[in-house]
Scaffold this active site. Structure first.
Site, PDB file in Angstrom:
ATOM      1  N   LYS A 104       6.377  13.086   0.924  1.00  0.00           N
ATOM      2  CA  LYS A 104       7.447  12.417   1.693  1.00  0.00           C
ATOM      3  C   LYS A 104       6.846  11.491   2.730  1.00  0.00           C
ATOM      4  O   LYS A 104       6.184  11.957   3.668  1.00  0.00           O
ATOM      5  CB  LYS A 104       8.324  13.469   2.376  1.00  0.00           C
ATOM      6  CG  LYS A 104       9.124  14.306   1.401  1.00  0.00           C
ATOM      7  CD  LYS A 104       9.900  15.414   2.089  1.00  0.00           C
ATOM      8  CE  LYS A 104      10.732  16.217   1.103  1.00  0.00           C
ATOM      9  NZ  LYS A 104      11.350  17.413   1.695  1.00  0.00           N
ATOM     10  N   ALA A 136       7.943  25.160   1.286  1.00  0.00           N
ATOM     11  CA  ALA A 136       7.036  25.823   0.342  1.00  0.00           C
ATOM     12  C   ALA A 136       7.090  27.339   0.521  1.00  0.00           C
ATOM     13  O   ALA A 136       7.059  28.097  -0.453  1.00  0.00           O
ATOM     14  CB  ALA A 136       5.617  25.309   0.572  1.00  0.00           C
ATOM     15  N   LYS A 187      13.750  11.797   7.734  1.00  0.00           N
ATOM     16  CA  LYS A 187      14.250  13.002   8.422  1.00  0.00           C
ATOM     17  C   LYS A 187      13.135  13.682   9.214  1.00  0.00           C
ATOM     18  O   LYS A 187      13.396  14.393  10.188  1.00  0.00           O
ATOM     19  CB  LYS A 187      14.927  13.970   7.450  1.00  0.00           C
ATOM     20  CG  LYS A 187      14.070  14.436   6.275  1.00  0.00           C
ATOM     21  CD  LYS A 187      13.226  15.627   6.558  1.00  0.00           C
ATOM     22  CE  LYS A 187      12.174  15.838   5.485  1.00  0.00           C
ATOM     23  NZ  LYS A 187      11.347  17.020   5.669  1.00  0.00           N
TER      24      LYS A 187
HETATM   25  N1  LIG Z   1       5.083  22.135   2.485  1.00  0.00           N
HETATM   26  C1  LIG Z   1       6.338  21.933   2.175  1.00  0.00           C
HETATM   27  O1  LIG Z   1       7.177  22.807   2.357  1.00  0.00           O
HETATM   28  C2  LIG Z   1       6.781  20.615   1.600  1.00  0.00           C
HETATM   29  C3  LIG Z   1       8.040  20.518   1.015  1.00  0.00           C
HETATM   30  C4  LIG Z   1       8.461  19.306   0.481  1.00  0.00           C
HETATM   31  C5  LIG Z   1       7.621  18.207   0.537  1.00  0.00           C
HETATM   32  N2  LIG Z   1       6.406  18.323   1.119  1.00  0.00           N
HETATM   33  C6  LIG Z   1       5.554  17.117   1.150  1.00  0.00           C
HETATM   34  O2  LIG Z   1       4.470  17.303   0.260  1.00  0.00           O
HETATM   35  C7  LIG Z   1       3.316  16.614   0.754  1.00  0.00           C
HETATM   36  C8  LIG Z   1       2.153  17.589   0.824  1.00  0.00           C
HETATM   37  O3  LIG Z   1       2.534  18.592   1.743  1.00  0.00           O
HETATM   38  P1  LIG Z   1       1.778  19.990   1.867  1.00  0.00           P
HETATM   39  O4  LIG Z   1       2.634  20.837   2.679  1.00  0.00           O
HETATM   40  O5  LIG Z   1       1.361  20.502   0.548  1.00  0.00           O
HETATM   41  O6  LIG Z   1       0.495  19.518   2.712  1.00  0.00           O
HETATM   42  P2  LIG Z   1      -0.818  20.334   3.054  1.00  0.00           P
HETATM   43  O7  LIG Z   1      -1.323  19.766   4.308  1.00  0.00           O
HETATM   44  O8  LIG Z   1      -0.537  21.797   2.926  1.00  0.00           O
HETATM   45  O9  LIG Z   1      -1.792  19.954   1.810  1.00  0.00           O
HETATM   46  C9  LIG Z   1      -2.130  18.660   1.482  1.00  0.00           C
HETATM   47  C10 LIG Z   1      -3.028  18.623   0.249  1.00  0.00           C
HETATM   48  O10 LIG Z   1      -3.474  17.278   0.088  1.00  0.00           O
HETATM   49  C11 LIG Z   1      -4.882  17.234   0.025  1.00  0.00           C
HETATM   50  N3  LIG Z   1      -5.422  16.031   0.624  1.00  0.00           N
HETATM   51  C12 LIG Z   1      -5.586  15.733   1.934  1.00  0.00           C
HETATM   52  N4  LIG Z   1      -6.188  14.529   2.067  1.00  0.00           N
HETATM   53  C13 LIG Z   1      -6.422  14.071   0.815  1.00  0.00           C
HETATM   54  C14 LIG Z   1      -7.038  12.920   0.294  1.00  0.00           C
HETATM   55  N5  LIG Z   1      -7.500  11.971   1.109  1.00  0.00           N
HETATM   56  N6  LIG Z   1      -7.112  12.770  -1.060  1.00  0.00           N
HETATM   57  C15 LIG Z   1      -6.610  13.706  -1.901  1.00  0.00           C
HETATM   58  N7  LIG Z   1      -6.032  14.852  -1.455  1.00  0.00           N
HETATM   59  C16 LIG Z   1      -5.934  15.019  -0.123  1.00  0.00           C
HETATM   60  C17 LIG Z   1      -5.362  18.459   0.769  1.00  0.00           C
HETATM   61  O11 LIG Z   1      -6.640  18.794   0.314  1.00  0.00           O
HETATM   62  C18 LIG Z   1      -4.299  19.473   0.356  1.00  0.00           C
HETATM   63  O12 LIG Z   1      -4.603  19.992  -0.923  1.00  0.00           O
HETATM   64  C19 LIG Z   1       3.712  16.021   2.116  1.00  0.00           C
HETATM   65  O13 LIG Z   1       4.086  14.676   1.953  1.00  0.00           O
HETATM   66  C20 LIG Z   1       4.936  16.843   2.513  1.00  0.00           C
HETATM   67  O14 LIG Z   1       5.830  16.117   3.336  1.00  0.00           O
HETATM   68  C21 LIG Z   1       5.951  19.489   1.635  1.00  0.00           C
END
Ligand SMILES: NC(=O)c1ccc[n+]([C@@H]2O[C@H](COP(=O)([O-])OP(=O)(O)OC[C@H]3O[C@@H](n4cnc5c(N)ncnc54)[C@H](O)[C@@H]3O)[C@@H](O)[C@H]2O)c1
Length: 333
Positions: A104, A136, A187
């Protein structure tokens, strides 16, 4: 059974992998970082989802070999890493593979939505955005959740609907990909604003006002960018706004609360220790508002606090003292 590669082994990547495995798919999770994958392999658990076991049938890797054989590739890396990740797979991915973006945000610099970033690198593949109110922490534990799969291509949206849907995960389809993406990105800024007010010790009234007026400015920008206003009344607008502004799981809100209680933004980012998309989205949304000539007062005050060192009290005062107006004049419904 479909072959699926999930790019990103953070909280969301792992939660969705478990869901897809539960739906009888062959799932591989990739991380760009070898140490991250090694830790996950050793523990079969992530610190982000304590107590949730990563099933042994999920293949954890830092090799991109599985991309070429995947029916579906899911982007679950933070918004700032979307382009570089797309560049890494563009020569590996099969043209028939459907790409799903679950991240997002809006890209810094180009101001493109993330589906457009992926499209600019991988133009021949069908892209679906899967978004909506979803932590998540809850999806990984099989708690009831409803999302939206948005795509220009209805068949692709329906394919992703079928792939993800089960007894605890309901997926709607939508053809307003811009509206769905913008709701999810914007949001986070409003969640951050409500967090700031929580950190200041303000009450429920201001939270409700920020959510309502925040939704108005989200929709105002979205409509100017070609989205449909009604998308903002749906799961990816109002729905995601409610969950992010009220939940204990919201890292954007938690980040805002730290800032509101006097912690500087850089330190607050470190303290949260996970992707805080609202921090980046604030900057890109201010630029988009300028580009499309729309007013986004809450977003602009968040920008002043986060990037220009404005005091929270001054920003709040500026919002309260804006010129008088008629609510119905800029309602989006
Ligand atoms: N966590 C949630 O509940 C949730 C729900 C819906 C959407 N999202 C969206 O999903 C996306 C990821 O969120 P998350 O919670 O998993 O984040 P997180 O911080 O838990 O994990 C991020 C992942 O991306 C990887 N990463 C970081 N920098 C990187 C790079 N330069 N190249 C490749 N990989 C890289 C990290 O190693 C990790 O595996 C975000 O945009 C978030 O808004 C998260």
């Amino acid at each position: 059974m479909s072959k699926i590669t999930v790019l990103g082994s953070g909280g969301w990547g792992i939660a969705l992998s478990l869901l897809l495995l539960n739906n009888d798919n062959d799932v591989t999770v990739w991380s760009a970082f070898e140490d991250e994958i090694e830790t996950l392999k050793a523990n079969r658990e992530t610190r982000l989802l304590p107590g949730v076991k990563i099933d042994d049938r999920i293949n954890l890797t830092n090799s991109l070999d599985s991309v070429a054989e995947s029916d579906v590739v899911v982007f679950a890396v933070p918004s700032f890493a979307i382009r570089q990740t797309a560049q890494r797979i563009k020569n590996l991915v099969n043209k028939d593979t459907v790409i799903v973006n679950v991240s997002k945000g809006v890209e810094d610099g180009t101001l493109l939505t993330l589906a457009d970033v992926i499209k600019s690198e991988i133009p021949d593949n069908r892209i679906v955005v899967l978004s909506g109110p979803s932590h998540a922490e809850e999806v990984a534990r099989g708690m009831a959740t409803s999302l939206v799969a948005a795509a220009d291509d209805k068949d692709a949206a329906m394919l992703i609907q079928d792939l993800f849907m089960n007894s605890f995960f309901r997926v709607y389809i939508n053809d307003d990909i811009t509206g769905v993406e913008l709701g999810g990105a914007l949001k986070n800024i409003i969640a951050l604003a409500t967090g700031i007010c929580d950190g200041l010790g303000l009450g429920d009234n201001v939270r409700a006002a920020l959510m309502t007026r925040g939704l108005t400015e989200m929709a105002r920008l979205g409509v100017a960018m070609g989205a449909h206003y009604r998308t903002f009344a749906g799961l990816t607008g109002l729905g995601d706004l409610i969950v992010t502004c009220t939940s204990k799981h919201s890292r954007n809100r938690r980040f805002g609360a730290l800032v509101g209680s006097g912690v500087d933004p850089e330190t607050a980012l470190k303290e949260v220790g996970m992707t805080v998309e609202g921090y980046h989205a604030t900057k890109t949304a201010v630029l988009l508002a300028k580009k499309f000539g729309v007013e986004m007062p809450i977003t602009e005050e968040c920008y002043s606090i986060l990037y220009e060192g404005a005091s929270v009290q001054t920003s709040l005062e500026r919002l309260m003292k804006r010129p008088k107006c008629d609510e119905s004049e800029d309602m989006w419904l």
